[in-house]
Scaffold this motif. Structure first.
Motif, PDB file in Angstrom:
ATOM      1  N   UNK A   1       0.861  -1.188   0.000  1.00 25.50           N
ATOM      2  CA  UNK A   1       0.000   0.000   0.000  1.00 25.50           C
ATOM      3  C   UNK A   1       0.891   1.229   0.000  1.00 25.50           C
ATOM      4  N   UNK A   2       0.483   2.229  -0.783  1.00 26.53           N
ATOM      5  CA  UNK A   2       1.244   3.478  -0.833  1.00 26.53           C
ATOM      6  C   UNK A   2       0.284   4.659  -0.808  1.00 26.53           C
ATOM      7  N   UNK A   3       0.758   5.759  -0.251  1.00 26.89           N
ATOM      8  CA  UNK A   3      -0.040   6.974  -0.142  1.00 26.89           C
ATOM      9  C   UNK A   3       0.525   8.004  -1.119  1.00 26.89           C
ATOM     10  N   UNK A   4      -0.340   8.594  -1.932  1.00 28.04           N
ATOM     11  CA  UNK A   4       0.084   9.664  -2.824  1.00 28.04           C
ATOM     12  C   UNK A   4      -0.012  11.001  -2.090  1.00 28.04           C
ATOM     13  N   UNK A   5       0.651  12.025  -2.592  1.00 25.72           N
ATOM     14  CA  UNK A   5       0.652  13.317  -1.894  1.00 25.72           C
ATOM     15  C   UNK A   5      -0.759  13.889  -1.720  1.00 25.72           C
ATOM     16  N   UNK A   6      -0.983  14.574  -0.608  1.00 26.54           N
ATOM     17  CA  UNK A   6      -2.308  15.153  -0.340  1.00 26.54           C
ATOM     18  C   UNK A   6      -2.551  16.413  -1.166  1.00 26.54           C
ATOM     19  N   UNK A   7      -3.840  16.687  -1.354  1.00 26.63           N
ATOM     20  CA  UNK A   7      -4.282  17.938  -1.988  1.00 26.63           C
ATOM     21  C   UNK A   7      -5.165  18.639  -0.962  1.00 26.63           C
ATOM     22  N   UNK A   8      -4.870  19.901  -0.664  1.00 28.45           N
ATOM     23  CA  UNK A   8      -5.555  20.622   0.404  1.00 28.45           C
ATOM     24  C   UNK A   8      -6.522  21.669  -0.135  1.00 28.45           C
ATOM     25  N   UNK A   9      -7.539  21.957   0.694  1.00 29.84           N
ATOM     26  CA  UNK A   9      -8.510  22.991   0.366  1.00 29.84           C
ATOM     27  C   UNK A   9      -9.118  23.488   1.679  1.00 29.84           C
ATOM     28  N   UNK A  10      -9.313  24.801   1.776  1.00 27.62           N
ATOM     29  CA  UNK A  10     -10.038  25.361   2.920  1.00 27.62           C
ATOM     30  C   UNK A  10     -11.482  25.555   2.499  1.00 27.62           C
ATOM     31  N   UNK A  11     -12.398  25.122   3.366  1.00 28.56           N
ATOM     32  CA  UNK A  11     -13.822  25.175   3.082  1.00 28.56           C
ATOM     33  C   UNK A  11     -14.484  26.035   4.151  1.00 28.56           C
ATOM     34  N   UNK A  12     -15.398  26.900   3.750  1.00 27.11           N
ATOM     35  CA  UNK A  12     -16.101  27.752   4.704  1.00 27.11           C
ATOM     36  C   UNK A  12     -17.601  27.706   4.422  1.00 27.11           C
ATOM     37  N   UNK A  13     -18.283  26.636   4.853  1.00 28.67           N
ATOM     38  CA  UNK A  13     -19.727  26.578   4.646  1.00 28.67           C
ATOM     39  C   UNK A  13     -20.440  27.652   5.453  1.00 28.67           C
ATOM     40  N   UNK A  14     -21.621  28.050   5.010  1.00 30.51           N
ATOM     41  CA  UNK A  14     -22.400  29.065   5.708  1.00 30.51           C
ATOM     42  C   UNK A  14     -22.669  28.663   7.151  1.00 30.51           C
ATOM     43  N   UNK A  15     -22.367  29.560   8.075  1.00 30.46           N
ATOM     44  CA  UNK A  15     -22.677  29.329   9.474  1.00 30.46           C
ATOM     45  C   UNK A  15     -21.819  28.285  10.159  1.00 30.46           C
ATOM     46  N   UNK A  16     -20.723  27.861   9.548  1.00 25.24           N
ATOM     47  CA  UNK A  16     -19.881  26.818  10.146  1.00 25.24           C
ATOM     48  C   UNK A  16     -18.507  27.390  10.460  1.00 25.24           C
ATOM     49  N   UNK A  17     -17.845  26.738  11.392  1.00 18.48           N
ATOM     50  CA  UNK A  17     -16.456  27.099  11.650  1.00 18.48           C
ATOM     51  C   UNK A  17     -15.649  26.686  10.434  1.00 18.48           C
ATOM     52  N   UNK A  18     -14.444  27.213  10.301  1.00 22.21           N
ATOM     53  CA  UNK A  18     -13.595  26.880   9.168  1.00 22.21           C
ATOM     54  C   UNK A  18     -13.254  25.399   9.129  1.00 22.21           C
ATOM     55  N   UNK A  19     -13.210  24.883   7.924  1.00 21.78           N
ATOM     56  CA  UNK A  19     -12.887  23.465   7.728  1.00 21.78           C
ATOM     57  C   UNK A  19     -11.734  23.372   6.746  1.00 21.78           C
ATOM     58  N   UNK A  20     -10.749  22.598   7.096  1.00 23.50           N
ATOM     59  CA  UNK A  20      -9.651  22.297   6.179  1.00 23.50           C
ATOM     60  C   UNK A  20      -9.917  20.904   5.639  1.00 23.50           C
TER      61      UNK A  20
END
Length: 149
Positions: A113-132
């Motif tokens: 099993x191998x892991x490929x590099x991650x891809x990141x994104x910041x998400x800010x849904x309405x009325x929610x705390x910040x989500x990475x």
């Protein structure tokens, strides 16, 4: 009704899902092929998607299908403070990497099993705390005797 035997594909994805259960998700449990909830608490969440069986090499005598199965992992970390979100995501990814390195065969279910590099994104849904959010491909190498077995 006869005995039910899992396909090698299902066995591999199941073993990866069990591995994800060892991650500290703040009381949450990993999900598989699940829709994202509309709300998220200040913790982490992981969703495993079955992914694609990208490449196959067929060997004859005996007939063997050598698979590269790419499952997709979605990791979400929530916290109002951006630096804390980053730190939590980093810690969670390092823990996942350590679990994979400790057993690259998922208990003998796959060959590697191998892991490929991650891809990141910041998400800010309405009325929610910040989500990475982070997505990464986890490639499992294994063999089966049939394309559906």
């Amino acid at each position: 009704m006869g005995l039910f035997f899992m396909s090698k594909r299902e066995e591999a994805v199941g073993a990866l899902f069990q591995l994800l259960g060892q991650l500290p998700l703040g009381g949450n449990v990993p999900k598989r092929n699940s829709a994202l909830p509309e709300r998220m608490t200040e913790h982490a969440m992981v969703v495993l998607r079955d992914g694609d069986m990208n490449e196959v090499e067929v060997m004859l005598s005996p007939l063997t299908y050598q698979w590269e199965h790419s499952a997709n992992l979605e990791v979400y970390v929530s916290h109002p403070d951006g630096a804390e979100r980053d730190a939590r995501m980093d810690a969670l990814l390092k823990q996942f990497s350590a679990l994979v390195r400790a057993d690259r065969t998922l208990g003998g279910v796959v060959e590697f099993i191998e892991i490929h590099p991650p891809k990141f994104e910041d998400v800010a849904p309405d009325g929610a705390v910040g989500i990475k959010a982070c997505t990464l491909d986890v490639v499992m190498h294994y063999a089966s005797s049939d394309p559906l077995a």
